[in-house]
Scaffold this motif. Structure first.
Motif, PDB file in Angstrom:
ATOM      1  N   ILE A  21      -3.551  16.091  68.490  1.00 52.91           N
ATOM      2  CA  ILE A  21      -4.729  15.344  68.941  1.00 52.91           C
ATOM      3  C   ILE A  21      -4.305  14.077  69.687  1.00 52.91           C
ATOM      4  CG2 ILE A  21      -6.738  14.025  68.173  1.00 52.91           C
ATOM      5  CD1 ILE A  21      -6.946  16.041  65.818  1.00 52.91           C
ATOM      6  N   ALA A  22      -3.340  13.337  69.113  1.00 46.87           N
ATOM      7  CA  ALA A  22      -2.880  12.107  69.754  1.00 46.87           C
ATOM      8  C   ALA A  22      -2.323  12.386  71.144  1.00 46.87           C
ATOM      9  CB  ALA A  22      -1.831  11.426  68.879  1.00 46.87           C
ATOM     10  N   GLU A  23      -1.580  13.466  71.282  1.00 50.26           N
ATOM     11  CA  GLU A  23      -1.015  13.837  72.579  1.00 50.26           C
ATOM     12  C   GLU A  23      -2.121  14.176  73.579  1.00 50.26           C
ATOM     13  OE1 GLU A  23       1.367  14.563  75.738  1.00 50.26           O
ATOM     14  OE2 GLU A  23       1.861  13.551  73.850  1.00 50.26           O
ATOM     15  N   HIS A  24      -3.143  14.898  73.137  1.00 48.75           N
ATOM     16  CA  HIS A  24      -4.268  15.250  74.008  1.00 48.75           C
ATOM     17  C   HIS A  24      -4.980  13.987  74.479  1.00 48.75           C
ATOM     18  CE1 HIS A  24      -8.284  17.593  74.604  1.00 48.75           C
ATOM     19  NE2 HIS A  24      -7.728  17.249  75.737  1.00 48.75           N
ATOM     20  N   TRP A  25      -5.197  13.051  73.580  1.00 43.80           N
ATOM     21  CA  TRP A  25      -5.870  11.815  73.963  1.00 43.80           C
ATOM     22  C   TRP A  25      -5.041  11.021  74.963  1.00 43.80           C
ATOM     23  CZ3 TRP A  25      -8.684   9.301  69.155  1.00 43.80           C
ATOM     24  CH2 TRP A  25      -9.697  10.172  68.731  1.00 43.80           C
ATOM     25  N   ARG A  26      -3.721  11.008  74.789  1.00 42.96           N
ATOM     26  CA  ARG A  26      -2.862  10.326  75.759  1.00 42.96           C
ATOM     27  C   ARG A  26      -2.986  10.972  77.139  1.00 42.96           C
ATOM     28  NH1 ARG A  26       0.914   9.673  71.356  1.00 42.96           N
ATOM     29  NH2 ARG A  26       1.812  11.721  71.817  1.00 42.96           N
ATOM     30  N   ARG A 282      -8.591   4.290  81.964  1.00 46.87           N
ATOM     31  CA  ARG A 282      -8.973   4.652  83.329  1.00 46.87           C
ATOM     32  C   ARG A 282     -10.143   3.824  83.816  1.00 46.87           C
ATOM     33  NH1 ARG A 282      -9.858  10.127  82.034  1.00 46.87           N
ATOM     34  NH2 ARG A 282     -11.507  10.075  83.581  1.00 46.87           N
ATOM     35  N   ARG A 283     -10.143   3.511  85.111  1.00 46.09           N
ATOM     36  CA  ARG A 283     -11.229   2.736  85.716  1.00 46.09           C
ATOM     37  C   ARG A 283     -12.381   3.667  86.051  1.00 46.09           C
ATOM     38  NH1 ARG A 283      -6.513   0.150  84.527  1.00 46.09           N
ATOM     39  NH2 ARG A 283      -6.570  -2.016  85.211  1.00 46.09           N
ATOM     40  N   ALA A 284     -12.997   4.231  85.026  1.00 49.46           N
ATOM     41  CA  ALA A 284     -14.093   5.191  85.239  1.00 49.46           C
ATOM     42  C   ALA A 284     -15.206   4.904  84.251  1.00 49.46           C
ATOM     43  CB  ALA A 284     -13.592   6.619  85.063  1.00 49.46           C
ATOM     44  N   ILE A 285     -16.413   4.769  84.762  1.00 47.08           N
ATOM     45  CA  ILE A 285     -17.566   4.567  83.888  1.00 47.08           C
ATOM     46  C   ILE A 285     -17.951   5.884  83.230  1.00 47.08           C
ATOM     47  CG2 ILE A 285     -20.015   3.959  83.865  1.00 47.08           C
ATOM     48  CD1 ILE A 285     -19.374   1.931  86.082  1.00 47.08           C
ATOM     49  N   VAL A 286     -17.811   6.991  83.965  1.00 42.22           N
ATOM     50  CA  VAL A 286     -18.076   8.330  83.425  1.00 42.22           C
ATOM     51  C   VAL A 286     -16.735   9.006  83.160  1.00 42.22           C
ATOM     52  CG1 VAL A 286     -19.112  10.580  83.868  1.00 42.22           C
ATOM     53  CG2 VAL A 286     -20.257   8.503  84.677  1.00 42.22           C
ATOM     54  N   ALA A 287     -16.517   9.438  81.932  1.00 43.29           N
ATOM     55  CA  ALA A 287     -15.248  10.093  81.559  1.00 43.29           C
ATOM     56  C   ALA A 287     -15.550  11.223  80.583  1.00 43.29           C
ATOM     57  CB  ALA A 287     -14.277   9.088  80.964  1.00 43.29           C
ATOM     58  N   HIS A 288     -16.072  12.308  81.118  1.00 39.10           N
ATOM     59  CA  HIS A 288     -16.435  13.434  80.257  1.00 39.10           C
ATOM     60  C   HIS A 288     -15.212  14.032  79.566  1.00 39.10           C
ATOM     61  CE1 HIS A 288     -20.541  13.297  81.484  1.00 39.10           C
ATOM     62  NE2 HIS A 288     -20.316  13.672  82.725  1.00 39.10           N
ATOM     63  N   ASP A 289     -14.038  13.918  80.205  1.00 39.27           N
ATOM     64  CA  ASP A 289     -12.850  14.491  79.569  1.00 39.27           C
ATOM     65  C   ASP A 289     -12.497  13.754  78.278  1.00 39.27           C
ATOM     66  OD1 ASP A 289     -12.192  12.236  81.027  1.00 39.27           O
ATOM     67  OD2 ASP A 289     -10.271  13.021  81.744  1.00 39.27           O
ATOM     68  N   VAL A 290     -12.754  12.435  78.238  1.00 40.84           N
ATOM     69  CA  VAL A 290     -12.524  11.695  77.000  1.00 40.84           C
ATOM     70  C   VAL A 290     -13.527  12.124  75.936  1.00 40.84           C
ATOM     71  CG1 VAL A 290     -12.431   9.414  75.929  1.00 40.84           C
ATOM     72  CG2 VAL A 290     -11.534   9.743  78.249  1.00 40.84           C
ATOM     73  N   ASP A 291     -14.805  12.253  76.322  1.00 40.85           N
ATOM     74  CA  ASP A 291     -15.823  12.725  75.380  1.00 40.85           C
ATOM     75  C   ASP A 291     -15.446  14.092  74.811  1.00 40.85           C
ATOM     76  OD1 ASP A 291     -17.395  10.462  75.871  1.00 40.85           O
ATOM     77  OD2 ASP A 291     -18.484  11.444  77.500  1.00 40.85           O
ATOM     78  N   LEU A 292     -15.017  14.983  75.706  1.00 44.56           N
ATOM     79  CA  LEU A 292     -14.656  16.333  75.262  1.00 44.56           C
ATOM     80  C   LEU A 292     -13.394  16.323  74.410  1.00 44.56           C
ATOM     81  CD1 LEU A 292     -15.445  18.320  78.535  1.00 44.56           C
ATOM     82  CD2 LEU A 292     -16.758  18.339  76.395  1.00 44.56           C
ATOM     83  N   ALA A 293     -12.487  15.383  74.687  1.00 43.30           N
ATOM     84  CA  ALA A 293     -11.281  15.266  73.858  1.00 43.30           C
ATOM     85  C   ALA A 293     -11.639  14.833  72.441  1.00 43.30           C
ATOM     86  CB  ALA A 293     -10.300  14.280  74.489  1.00 43.30           C
ATOM     87  N   ILE A 294     -12.664  13.992  72.313  1.00 43.63           N
ATOM     88  CA  ILE A 294     -13.144  13.609  70.981  1.00 43.63           C
ATOM     89  C   ILE A 294     -13.734  14.828  70.285  1.00 43.63           C
ATOM     90  CG2 ILE A 294     -14.864  12.242  69.745  1.00 43.63           C
ATOM     91  CD1 ILE A 294     -14.467  10.057  71.878  1.00 43.63           C
ATOM     92  N   GLY A 295     -14.496  15.627  71.041  1.00 37.31           N
ATOM     93  CA  GLY A 295     -15.066  16.841  70.462  1.00 37.31           C
ATOM     94  C   GLY A 295     -14.006  17.827  70.027  1.00 37.31           C
ATOM     95  N   ALA A 296     -12.973  18.000  70.844  1.00 34.40           N
ATOM     96  CA  ALA A 296     -11.884  18.914  70.490  1.00 34.40           C
ATOM     97  C   ALA A 296     -11.149  18.420  69.250  1.00 34.40           C
ATOM     98  CB  ALA A 296     -10.921  19.047  71.668  1.00 34.40           C
ATOM     99  N   ALA A 297     -10.965  17.093  69.159  1.00 38.49           N
ATOM    100  CA  ALA A 297     -10.311  16.521  67.981  1.00 38.49           C
ATOM    101  C   ALA A 297     -11.140  16.767  66.729  1.00 38.49           C
ATOM    102  CB  ALA A 297     -10.104  15.023  68.187  1.00 38.49           C
ATOM    103  N   ALA A 298     -12.456  16.602  66.837  1.00 43.30           N
ATOM    104  CA  ALA A 298     -13.330  16.813  65.686  1.00 43.30           C
ATOM    105  C   ALA A 298     -13.253  18.262  65.198  1.00 43.30           C
ATOM    106  CB  ALA A 298     -14.766  16.454  66.045  1.00 43.30           C
TER     107      ALA A 298
END
Length: 307
Positions: A21-26, A282-298
């Motif tokens: 999970i930590a590697e995916h988030w990185r 990242r300089r991004a207001i929208v970051a669906h990949d981060v949201d999805l990474a949280i979902g994958a971690a859960a």
């Protein structure tokens, strides 16, 4: 700042899950803090779980608990009407925060708005009723160390506007820069001055809420119900939504912060509390990949920790 996480795991297998999970988030550019715990077996996994992190709207969970405890003890009436004027309402995209006209809601409905659609105006109306200091003091009395409540929700926006004006992109740049330098331009992002908690402290709070070991039992029961009504399903719930799995949670989002805490429950009786706190680089207001990474971690944590 160290780049190697401090892992928590009750077995070698769970350690491997935490490392993955930590590697995916990185990979998606997120600095993360995670703890997941089976509420019945005590097995857990995570990393950097003791680091205090600004909470954004996750603070609405301890706020809701204190308000509900006040109601349970007869010190506050759930039917009491509260009028919120547009000129005084707190900033936010949902609920009363988005209303253009005066709105009168009962305290119980303010709680619903605060926890289901993360309405900042309703949340700050509740803070005004019970007091920010009261929420923080009550947490201390209950032994909820590791969580500090120091300000209303509107203060996050006031502090950001104080250094960046209406330029949200500039505020985001400053938040990311200051996360590295530890010299905070936006006061509420400073762990010494903001509403903060660690993933470990939040999981401990969730465990006590789900096991009726904090506040009045009617307060914890109602908080569980309200968290089950959250409408946002793009983080913890992203990979877990089925007819046999329930996720009761609360998101928190502000500038580079993308969080969610909650409890995942299956029909077979599994109960896993999760606190996922992330700060994007990242300089991004929208970051669906981060949201999805949280979902994958859960999902990975829940599948690994279920009996």
């Amino acid at each position: 700042m160290s780049t190697e996480p401090t892992y928590v795991a009750t077995s070698t297998e769970l350690l491997r899950v935490a490392e993955s999970i930590a590697e995916h988030w990185r990979e998606v550019g997120a600095l993360g803090h995670l703890l997941a715990r089976n509420l019945d077996t005590g097995e857990e996994l995570g990393f950097d779980a003791e680091t205090p992190v600004p909470l954004a709207s996750v603070v609405k969970v301890p706020l809701g608990l204190v308000v509900l405890d006040e109601i349970a003890h007869g010190r506050l009436d759930a039917a009491r009407p509260v009028t919120i004027e547009p000129a005084q309402r707190s900033v936010g995209p949902t609920g009363v925060s988005a209303f253009r006209h005066p709105a009168t809601l009962a305290v119980g409905d303010l709680l619903h708005q605060t926890l289901s659609v993360s309405d900042n105006a309703s949340g700050d109306a509740l803070f005004d009723l019970v007091g920010v200091t009261t929420v923080d003091d009550r947490l201390r009395e209950w032994g909820c160390s590791g969580i500090r409540v120091r300000h209303r929700l509107q203060r996050m926006y006031d502090c950001a506007a104080g250094v960046a004006g209406d330029d949200f992109h500039l505020a985001l740049e400053l938040a990311i820069r200051d996360d590295t330098t530890r010299q905070y331009s936006i006061d509420t992002l400073d762990p010494a001055h903001g509403n903060v908690a660690s993933a470990a402290a939040l999981v401990e709070l969730l465990q006590r809420i789900w096991l009726d070991r904090v506040a009045h039992p009617s307060a914890t029961a109602e908080l569980r119900r309200l968290m089950g009504l959250q409408v946002f399903t793009h983080r913890l719930s992203a990979d877990l939504r089925t007819d046999t799995v329930k996720v009761s949670g609360k998101t928190g989002s502000f500038l580079h912060l993308r969080h969610e805490i909650g409890v995942v429950e299956s029909e077979s009786g599994d109960r896993v509390a999760i606190a996922a706190l992330t700060r994007s680089h990242r300089r991004a207001i929208v970051a669906h990949d981060v949201d999805l990474a949280i979902g994958a971690a859960a999902r990975a944590a829940f599948e690994s920790l279920r009996r």
